[in-house]
Motif scaffolding. Structure first.
Motif, PDB file in Angstrom:
ATOM      1  N   VAL A  66       0.838  -1.201   0.000  1.00  0.00           N
ATOM      2  CA  VAL A  66       0.000   0.000   0.000  1.00  0.00           C
ATOM      3  C   VAL A  66       0.873   1.251   0.000  1.00  0.00           C
ATOM      4  N   ALA A  67       1.872   1.280   0.882  1.00  0.00           N
ATOM      5  CA  ALA A  67       2.744   2.449   0.958  1.00  0.00           C
ATOM      6  C   ALA A  67       3.521   2.646  -0.335  1.00  0.00           C
ATOM      7  N   GLY A  68       3.961   1.549  -0.950  1.00  0.00           N
ATOM      8  CA  GLY A  68       4.749   1.654  -2.170  1.00  0.00           C
ATOM      9  C   GLY A  68       3.987   2.238  -3.335  1.00  0.00           C
ATOM     10  N   MET A  69       2.674   2.041  -3.348  1.00  0.00           N
ATOM     11  CA  MET A  69       1.875   2.540  -4.469  1.00  0.00           C
ATOM     12  C   MET A  69       1.212   3.884  -4.198  1.00  0.00           C
ATOM     13  N   LEU A  70       0.737   4.112  -2.989  1.00  0.00           N
ATOM     14  CA  LEU A  70      -0.096   5.288  -2.731  1.00  0.00           C
ATOM     15  C   LEU A  70       0.617   6.602  -3.023  1.00  0.00           C
ATOM     16  N   GLY A  71       1.806   6.764  -2.510  1.00  0.00           N
ATOM     17  CA  GLY A  71       2.478   8.038  -2.676  1.00  0.00           C
ATOM     18  C   GLY A  71       2.722   8.381  -4.130  1.00  0.00           C
ATOM     19  N   ALA A  72       3.172   7.394  -4.895  1.00  0.00           N
ATOM     20  CA  ALA A  72       3.495   7.646  -6.305  1.00  0.00           C
ATOM     21  C   ALA A  72       2.242   7.945  -7.112  1.00  0.00           C
ATOM     22  N   GLY A  73       1.162   7.209  -6.864  1.00  0.00           N
ATOM     23  CA  GLY A  73       0.000   7.301  -7.729  1.00  0.00           C
ATOM     24  C   GLY A  73      -0.759   8.594  -7.657  1.00  0.00           C
ATOM     25  N   VAL A  74      -1.353   8.867  -6.504  1.00  0.00           N
ATOM     26  CA  VAL A  74      -2.248  10.009  -6.393  1.00  0.00           C
ATOM     27  C   VAL A  74      -1.514  11.320  -6.554  1.00  0.00           C
ATOM     28  N   PHE A  75      -0.345  11.435  -5.987  1.00  0.00           N
ATOM     29  CA  PHE A  75       0.301  12.734  -5.906  1.00  0.00           C
ATOM     30  C   PHE A  75       1.213  13.045  -7.079  1.00  0.00           C
ATOM     31  N   VAL A  76       1.414  12.100  -7.970  1.00  0.00           N
ATOM     32  CA  VAL A  76       2.285  12.345  -9.113  1.00  0.00           C
ATOM     33  C   VAL A  76       1.499  12.431 -10.413  1.00  0.00           C
ATOM     34  N   THR A  77       0.535  11.554 -10.619  1.00  0.00           N
ATOM     35  CA  THR A  77      -0.089  11.441 -11.941  1.00  0.00           C
ATOM     36  C   THR A  77      -1.524  11.934 -12.021  1.00  0.00           C
ATOM     37  N   THR A  78      -2.292  11.929 -10.930  1.00  0.00           N
ATOM     38  CA  THR A  78      -3.735  12.177 -11.019  1.00  0.00           C
ATOM     39  C   THR A  78      -4.049  13.528 -11.630  1.00  0.00           C
ATOM     40  N   GLY A  79      -3.471  14.604 -11.081  1.00  0.00           N
ATOM     41  CA  GLY A  79      -3.783  15.935 -11.586  1.00  0.00           C
ATOM     42  C   GLY A  79      -3.371  16.122 -13.026  1.00  0.00           C
ATOM     43  N   ARG A  80      -2.197  15.642 -13.390  1.00  0.00           N
ATOM     44  CA  ARG A  80      -1.702  15.810 -14.754  1.00  0.00           C
ATOM     45  C   ARG A  80      -2.591  15.089 -15.766  1.00  0.00           C
ATOM     46  N   VAL A  81      -2.958  13.844 -15.442  1.00  0.00           N
ATOM     47  CA  VAL A  81      -3.768  13.059 -16.379  1.00  0.00           C
ATOM     48  C   VAL A  81      -5.179  13.621 -16.474  1.00  0.00           C
TER      49      VAL A  81
END
Length: 588
Positions: A66-81
């Motif tokens: 969970v920790a390995g995925m959460l930080g990268a996903g929401v805070f890096v790609t969501t807004g841009r995509v």
């Protein structure tokens, strides 16, 4: 009794030239040489010296995933995509990518239960398709980890500045006029964070896991608060304004899925913890699949919450959630809270990813495909300290210079390619007998199936990508992929299964994983593919000039010394252990 060390040849200049002249011969000897699972679990693992310490439970694995995925996903790609690619339908992009990740995670789980070693995809591909395919997959996994960790570390700087109330998320970077655009914003906070985590990981895996569990619990609670706050201040009309739920069409939704797939990097790092788990057959299925399902649900809720609070065309690319609270609701304090929570989530994500990348490199070093000192495990801490420090320095160097846009799509290519290879390897091992004593079935039907499935997947993808969309091509290639899989399922018997845990309904889940991996790769831009081709040429050249010669000297010479070693031991009245024969992948 300890095994006698293998003599290392003196590497004079003439020896190097002679080795290079023998490259074609050695490539033929080494490229398709495989090891059995038992050899990966015992003989190869012993090369690191000390064993890694088995201290982790299933809940540690769930927290790590969970920790390995959460930080990268929401805070890096969501807004841009959401802003540029998918619009409010970015949550659908996460669903598509999540389904593909879940299918891939099932393939990883079966392999990791059968072979609980730290090598992950590298080990799975090496025992199935041979040394070069394993090396190629392992090199891409390492590239994926280093680049994604560098990108996530740079995002940490943006959210940390928001936590301190700084309006411009890029203000903490140092602009250098003499460097090329995209490489001229030096990020020293990101470098400091990576080096600090590297020191932490050199100390102990269990203590790092305890820190991660605490941070992950806080992170999930924080996510719940953000989701509730976003929906409380949101408006469902924002999901359809100004141009509908999917303003860029179905193509935008699926293109977005290919980009957000980077958000699922992290669950595969759970499989690299296999040597440090007390009960791998029970803990690994729960840890891998459980973390993917939890994170997929949180991704979709967070994406929906963001797009309900602010129209997609007003979402900022940098620090999207913090900016949304400040600009749309006027909750400047909430923007600061989001900055704090996101920063801690990114730290947890980096902790897990950097934990996994060092173990990948450690096992590649055991195979002698990179310098052997990278495989050493520290006897007191039980951690691969050399690999941890080396990759920490590499990650920090890239985080200092490279902008997020440059690396994010290349990461997705490497991830999808490796997941494609792992799914193909699982089908091969389940339908081709690899036992000794003549008990080997022909690999031709399985290899033909994998070739045809890949071809139909490419045909379907090209039909989708061509302007205007060739619907007859979609129907033809889609139906062909289903028919080919059905015929293979009916006609080819399954010759191999894992006793303790196996993927159900084979070959359908693995075939679907192959299809989706090929399809999502096609959504990535051409420039990222060109960079990936250059990387592939570099690692292939490294294998031809170093890797194949290193493994030839280390393993072929070891086999040649077996008779001498056996005679020496017989003179001392002790029996000689049987030689460790290697298996060869049978050609079609």
């Amino acid at each position: 009794m300890a095994t006698a060390p293998v003599a290392r040849p003196h590497l004079s200049f003439s020896t190097i030239l002679r080795s290079l002249s023998q490259t074609p011969h050695r490539l033929r000897r080494r490229m398709f040489v495989t090891w059995s699972p038992d050899q990966e679990l015992n003989q190869v693992r012993q090369r690191s010296g000390a064993d890694m310490k088995r201290k982790l439970e299933w809940y540690d694995l769930v927290a790590l995933g969970v920790a390995g995925m959460l930080g990268a996903g929401v805070f890096v790609t969501t807004g841009r995509v959401a802003h540029k690619v998918s619009g409010p339908a970015v949550f659908v992009s996460y669903i598509v990518a999540g389904v593909s990740a879940l299918l891939s995670s099932m393939c990883y789980t079966e392999f990791s239960v059968e072979m609980p070693v730290a090598g992950g995809a590298f080990s799975y591909l090496r025992v199935t398709f041979g040394e070069f395919v394993g090396y190629f997959g392992g090199a891409n996994i390492l590239m994926e980890y280093v680049l994604s960790n560098a990108a996530v570390a740079r995002t940490f700087t943006e959210y940390l500045s928001q936590a301190f109330g700084v309006d411009d998320p890029k203000s903490w970077r140092v602009e250098v006029d003499g460097l090329a655009k995209g490489y001229n914003a030096l990020d020293f906070p990101a470098v400091a964070l990576i080096l600090l985590i590297t020191l932490c990981l050199c100390h102990s895996t269990k203590e790092s896991s305890i820190v991660n569990v605490v941070m992950t619990v806080f992170h999930v609670i924080f996510f719940g608060v953000v989701i509730v706050a976003c929906f409380a201040n949101g408006n469902p009309k924002n999901l359809v304004k100004p141009r509908g739920l999917a303003p860029f069409g179905a193509r935008g939704v699926l293109d977005g899925a290919g980009i957000v797939y980077v958000s699922y990097i992290g669950y595969d790092s759970v499989s690299t913890m296999a040597e440090e788990i007390r009960n791998p057959s029970k803990s690994l299925p729960i840890g891998i699949a459980g973390s993917v399902l939890i994170v997929s649900a949180l991704y979709c809720l967070m994406a929906l919450a963001l797009c309900s609070m602010i129209p997609y065309d007003e979402i900022l690319d940098d620090a999207s959630f913090s900016s949304a609270f400040k600009n749309m609701v006027g909750w400047r304090w909430m923007g600061n809270v989001v900055g704090v929570g996101a920063s801690l989530g990114i730290v947890a994500s980096l902790l897990v990813a950097m934990l996994g990348q060092a173990r990948y490199l450690c096992v590649v070093g055991r195979a002698r495909l990179v310098p052997f000192w990278l495989a050493k495990v520290h006897p007191s801490t039980g951690t691969p300290i050399n690999a941890t420090i080396f990759l920490g320095i590499c990650t920090a160097s890239i985080a200092l210079f490279a902008d997020l846009e440059i690396v994010i799509e290349m990461v997705s290519i490497g991830t999808l390619l490796v997941f494609y290879l792992v799914a193909g390897a699982l089908i091969y091992r389940r339908y081709v007998k690899l036992g000794g004593g003549g008990d080997i079935s022909s690999p031709r039907p399985t290899l033909l199936f994998l070739l045809l499935l890949t071809a139909t997947s490419i045909g379907f993808t090209l039909s989708w990508k061509l302007n205007g969309g060739y619907w007859w091509g979609l129907a033809m290639f889609g139906a062909a992929a289903i028919a080919i899989t059905g015929i293979f399922h009916r006609k080819v018997p399954r010759n191999r299964s894992t006793a303790e845990w196996s993927v159900p309904l084979m070959p359908w889940p693995a075939a679907a994983s192959i299809f989706l991996s090929v399809f999502l790769m096609a959504s990535i831009r051409k420039r990222a593919f060109l960079r990936f081709v250059l990387w592939s040429c570099f690692i292939t050249l490294f294998y031809a000039l170093y890797g194949v010669h290193s493994t030839f000297h280390a393993e072929e010479m070891e086999l040649e010394m077996e008779p001498e070693r056996g005679a020496s031991e017989s003179n001392h009245g002790e029996p000689s252990p049987p030689p460790q024969a290697k298996l060869e992948v049978q050609g079609p």
